[in-house]
Design an enzyme around this catalytic site. Structure first.
Site, PDB file in Angstrom:
ATOM      1  N   SER A 255       0.862  -1.188   0.000  1.00  0.00           N
ATOM      2  CA  SER A 255       0.000   0.000   0.000  1.00  0.00           C
ATOM      3  C   SER A 255       0.897   1.235   0.000  1.00  0.00           C
ATOM      4  O   SER A 255       2.123   1.138  -0.021  1.00  0.00           O
ATOM      5  CB  SER A 255      -0.889   0.002   1.238  1.00  0.00           C
ATOM      6  OG  SER A 255      -0.091   0.279   2.374  1.00  0.00           O
ATOM      7  N   LYS A 256       0.246   2.379   0.061  1.00  0.00           N
ATOM      8  CA  LYS A 256       0.993   3.648   0.048  1.00  0.00           C
ATOM      9  C   LYS A 256       2.019   3.695   1.192  1.00  0.00           C
ATOM     10  O   LYS A 256       3.084   4.253   1.068  1.00  0.00           O
ATOM     11  CB  LYS A 256       0.020   4.810   0.197  1.00  0.00           C
ATOM     12  CG  LYS A 256      -0.885   4.967  -0.988  1.00  0.00           C
ATOM     13  CD  LYS A 256      -1.101   6.431  -1.327  1.00  0.00           C
ATOM     14  CE  LYS A 256      -1.921   6.575  -2.578  1.00  0.00           C
ATOM     15  NZ  LYS A 256      -3.295   6.077  -2.396  1.00  0.00           N
ATOM     16  N   ARG A 257       1.622   3.044   2.276  1.00  0.00           N
ATOM     17  CA  ARG A 257       2.476   2.977   3.458  1.00  0.00           C
ATOM     18  C   ARG A 257       3.871   2.423   3.119  1.00  0.00           C
ATOM     19  O   ARG A 257       4.874   2.786   3.715  1.00  0.00           O
ATOM     20  CB  ARG A 257       1.782   2.043   4.459  1.00  0.00           C
ATOM     21  CG  ARG A 257       2.210   2.108   5.873  1.00  0.00           C
ATOM     22  CD  ARG A 257       1.035   1.688   6.774  1.00  0.00           C
ATOM     23  NE  ARG A 257       0.412   0.438   6.326  1.00  0.00           N
ATOM     24  CZ  ARG A 257       0.785  -0.764   6.749  1.00  0.00           C
ATOM     25  NH1 ARG A 257       1.784  -0.904   7.576  1.00  0.00           N
ATOM     26  NH2 ARG A 257       0.146  -1.841   6.314  1.00  0.00           N
ATOM     27  N   GLY A 259       5.245   2.794   0.283  1.00  0.00           N
ATOM     28  CA  GLY A 259       5.796   3.568  -0.809  1.00  0.00           C
ATOM     29  C   GLY A 259       5.362   3.004  -2.163  1.00  0.00           C
ATOM     30  O   GLY A 259       6.005   3.252  -3.181  1.00  0.00           O
TER      31      GLY A 259
END
Ligand code: GLU
Length: 263
Positions: A255-257, A259
């Site tokens: 996920s965005k977490r 990167g």
């Protein structure tokens, strides 16, 4: 190309830019179609008007073409099973909602979010899996009439048959079995009239002649529900394959977490 040719699809929701996980799913579907001289279809799942945007539709088509993952059926190419944007298929869904309701395979549900949340908390506290308790399944036709006449808004819920087992052979994970007793009646049309994912996604696969659905493992438990729906509608059931998710170092889906970026 004859009607029984293999057909795969990629069905993104245009609520963001395509990332590595989406592209991998698209790639597997495109490759399977190519290897079998079948078709690769693109369908835009934009039923959630608030989260979908035209900009993302344009971007995802550009990204797919840039990666040479061209579709043989779908937006801009068109085909006989269109339109290929779910936002343009409302009338198609409407007919089947009515049919399911007339055959008592679906029923209006008047439960509010707050009520559902209360039940959910109670079930979790009792160590049970959260599941719709069937409150509105037991309303008499008169009670339903009364609520509608009083202006209450309703969603439409699919009545899951009790005490049967749904079995299918997953193309990736092998034999799967799900007891319907573990599946609560689920919403197929939201209160605002829009189709829920379970419904439009399964119905469109069937109506568009998709034969093979390769998608992320996060959809595995949706599949028995979708098979039940297609059985109820007397529609063909595609073969399903659920592929493992790309995960980060912590084992959680990318996920965005982590990167995870757009392609
Ligand atoms: N629109 C769904 C998603 O993006 C499609 C899931 C599927 O492939 O069936 O998750």
């Amino acid at each position: 190309m004859n009607k029984t040719a293999l057909k795969t699809r990629f069905a993104p929701s245009p609520s963001g830019l395509l990332h590595l996980g989406n592209i991998r799913t698209a790639l597997f579907n495109a490759l399977l179609a190519r290897r079998s001289r079948g078709l690769f279809l693109l369908r835009i799942e934009d039923t959630d008007q608030e989260r979908s945007s035209e900009e993302y539709v344009t971007a995802l088509m550009e990204d797919l073409r840039w990666l040479a993952l061209e579709w043989q059926e779908g937006p801009e190419v068109e085909g006989e099973a269109g339109p290929y944007r779910q936002s343009q298929r409302r009338s198609v869904y409407q007919a089947d909602f009515q049919r399911l309701e007339a055959e008592k395979l679906a029923y209006p549900c008047f439960c509010s979010q707050e009520e559902l949340e209360r039940v959910r908390k109670r079930q979790l506290a009792a160590g049970q899996a959260p599941r719709y308790p069937g409150t509105c399944a037991r309303l008499s036709p008169e009670e339903v009439e009364g609520k509608l006449a009083a202006g209450f808004k309703s969603a439409l819920r699919f009545r899951v048959p009790s005490l049967t087992t749904i079995e299918f052979e997953d193309l990736v994970r092998g034999p799967q079995r799900f007891a319907t007793g573990d599946i609560g009646d689920f919403i197929i049309r939201r209160t605002d009239g829009s189709p829920a994912f379970f419904f439009s996604n399964a119905l469109d696969d069937a109506l568009m002649g998709v034969t093979h659905v390769l998608r992320g493992e996060d959809h595995l438990t949706n599949t028995p529900r979708q098979i039940l729906l297609l059985q109820a509608l007397g529609l063909p059931i595609p073969r399903y394959g659920h592929i493992a998710m790309i995960v980060g170092r912590d084992g959680a889906p990318l996920s965005k977490r982590h990167g995870s970026r757009s392609v």
